[in-house]
Design a protein around this motif. Structure first.
Motif, short mmCIF file in Angstrom:
data_model
loop_
_atom_site.label_atom_id
_atom_site.label_comp_id
_atom_site.label_asym_id
_atom_site.label_seq_id
_atom_site.Cartn_x
_atom_site.Cartn_y
_atom_site.Cartn_z
N GLY A 37 43.10 -39.31 13.57
CA GLY A 37 43.94 -38.12 13.69
C GLY A 37 44.53 -37.95 15.08
O GLY A 37 44.04 -38.51 16.07
N LYS A 38 45.57 -37.13 15.16
CA LYS A 38 46.33 -36.96 16.40
C LYS A 38 45.52 -36.26 17.50
O LYS A 38 45.74 -36.51 18.68
CB LYS A 38 47.61 -36.17 16.12
N ALA A 63 36.52 -36.89 7.79
CA ALA A 63 36.50 -36.21 9.09
C ALA A 63 35.26 -36.61 9.87
O ALA A 63 35.32 -36.88 11.08
CB ALA A 63 36.56 -34.69 8.90
N ILE A 64 34.12 -36.66 9.18
CA ILE A 64 32.87 -37.05 9.83
C ILE A 64 32.93 -38.49 10.33
O ILE A 64 32.52 -38.81 11.45
CB ILE A 64 31.68 -36.89 8.85
N LYS A 65 33.44 -39.36 9.52
CA LYS A 65 33.52 -40.78 9.88
C LYS A 65 34.26 -40.97 11.20
O LYS A 65 33.77 -41.65 12.12
CB LYS A 65 34.21 -41.56 8.76
N TYR A 66 35.44 -40.38 11.30
CA TYR A 66 36.25 -40.56 12.51
C TYR A 66 35.70 -39.78 13.68
O TYR A 66 35.73 -40.25 14.83
CB TYR A 66 37.71 -40.18 12.22
N ALA A 67 35.19 -38.57 13.42
CA ALA A 67 34.64 -37.75 14.51
C ALA A 67 33.40 -38.41 15.11
O ALA A 67 33.24 -38.46 16.34
CB ALA A 67 34.31 -36.36 13.99
N ARG A 133 38.94 -31.71 10.26
CA ARG A 133 39.78 -31.88 9.07
C ARG A 133 40.72 -33.06 9.21
O ARG A 133 40.72 -33.76 10.21
CB ARG A 133 40.60 -30.60 8.87
N GLY A 134 41.56 -33.23 8.16
CA GLY A 134 42.64 -34.20 8.20
C GLY A 134 43.97 -33.48 8.39
O GLY A 134 44.02 -32.26 8.53
N ASN A 135 45.05 -34.25 8.41
CA ASN A 135 46.37 -33.64 8.54
C ASN A 135 46.81 -33.03 7.21
O ASN A 135 46.37 -33.44 6.13
CB ASN A 135 47.41 -34.70 8.97
N ASN A 136 47.63 -32.03 7.29
CA ASN A 136 48.22 -31.39 6.09
C ASN A 136 47.19 -30.85 5.12
O ASN A 136 47.43 -30.79 3.91
CB ASN A 136 49.14 -32.38 5.35
N GLY A 137 46.03 -30.46 5.62
CA GLY A 137 45.02 -29.89 4.74
C GLY A 137 45.27 -28.41 4.47
O GLY A 137 46.12 -27.78 5.09
N ARG A 138 44.49 -27.86 3.54
CA ARG A 138 44.57 -26.43 3.25
C ARG A 138 44.05 -25.63 4.44
O ARG A 138 43.20 -26.10 5.19
CB ARG A 138 43.75 -26.09 2.00
N THR A 139 44.55 -24.42 4.60
CA THR A 139 44.15 -23.59 5.73
C THR A 139 43.37 -22.35 5.30
O THR A 139 43.19 -21.43 6.09
CB THR A 139 45.39 -23.14 6.54
N TYR A 158 41.44 -37.16 11.20
CA TYR A 158 42.03 -38.30 10.50
C TYR A 158 43.37 -37.90 9.90
O TYR A 158 43.67 -36.71 9.76
CB TYR A 158 41.11 -38.83 9.41
N ARG A 159 44.16 -38.89 9.58
CA ARG A 159 45.46 -38.67 8.95
C ARG A 159 45.53 -39.43 7.64
O ARG A 159 45.04 -40.55 7.54
CB ARG A 159 46.61 -39.14 9.86
N ARG A 160 46.14 -38.80 6.64
CA ARG A 160 46.41 -39.47 5.37
C ARG A 160 47.79 -40.10 5.45
O ARG A 160 48.76 -39.42 5.77
CB ARG A 160 46.37 -38.47 4.22
N GLN A 161 47.86 -41.39 5.14
CA GLN A 161 49.14 -42.11 5.17
C GLN A 161 49.43 -42.60 3.76
O GLN A 161 48.54 -43.10 3.08
CB GLN A 161 49.05 -43.30 6.13
#
Length: 249
Positions: A37-38, A63-67, A133-139, A158-161
């Protein structure tokens, strides 16, 4: 019953192999992949702003994996002074396996709505919360906690591509494989699949398939798009999905 699995790697391949071991044909067509993620590099700084008893909320195992990888890279551990919450069982277990930290999660459907019903999060005025979280997730998690008086920040771990395919070619392949059941674990994947398939195949084949989803919210979206035969699994865990697919085969 021939099944299309749209889960990202490696979970999609794992589910296919599990189903094949039960003699059920399954084909994997991942529609998204994940990358860092950014704002992942700011995680250490954001954790340092939290005090004892503040909340750390985790929306997915990705999120956990990347964090966790990021904290390992900078040589620090997860702070033990925080109250940890996960959106569901799978995410909670992932965190425990990586860090040894016990994470509370709602019983039943894995969703932000259920997480927000936990008593500790109901009365939380004056706390801080960091949401992984990831990008473009619910708020809905951010918005509701803020209304309850929590100072909320988030980290895009993380980001979903999107993966690109030729819709005509993939539709032909799936028809040749006699796919009659589709497994979808997110709204983003559902919409990606829906618009990937050309309209003729969409109406004559895709929305006629049995659709397995992992939340009432996703079922509502599928119904809006035209599906009628929809089954809701309690979570996106592969064991749960396998049980549901065997039961409905």
């Amino acid at each position: 019953m021939n099944i299309l699995i749209t889960r990202p790697s490696p979970y999609g391949e794992q589910l296919v192999n599990k189903l094949l071991s039960f003699g059920i044909f399954a084909y994997h067509l991942p529609l998204i992949y994940f990358s860092a993620g950014k704002t992942l590099s700011s995680l250490e700084q954001q954790l340092n702003l939290l005090s004892k008893g503040d909340f750390l909320c985790i929306v997915s195992q990705h999120a956990i994996k990347y964090a966790h990888r990021q904290l390992l890279n900078v040589g620090i551990s997860w702070p033990t002074k925080l109250s940890y919450y996960a959106i569901g069982y799978t995410t909670s277990i992932k965190m425990y396996k990586l860090s040894g930290i016990l994470v509370k999660y709602p019983i039943g459907q894995a969703s932000s709505e259920n997480l927000l019903r936990l008593p500790e999060l109901m009365y939380s005025d004056g706390k801080r919360a960091l949401i992984l979280r990831g990008n473009n997730g619910r708020t809905i998690l951010d918005d509701t906690l803020e209304k309850r008086g929590v100072l909320v920040s988030s980290c895009e771990c993380y980001r979903r591509q999107l993966l690109q395919y030729n819709g005509e070619e993939e539709s032909h392949k799936l028809l040749e494989l006699n796919i009659t059941t589709v497994v979808v674990t997110s709204g983003e994947i559902l919409k990606q699949l829906y618009y990937l398939v050309p309209q003729f195949y969409r109406t004559s084949w895709l929305i006629q398939c049995k659709l397995v989803v992992v939340s009432p919210r996703l079922a509502k979206l599928a119904k809006y798009l035209g599906w009628k035969n929809i089954i809701i699994a309690q979570s996106a865990h592969n064991d749960v999905l396998t049980h549901v697919l065997i039961k409905n085969s």
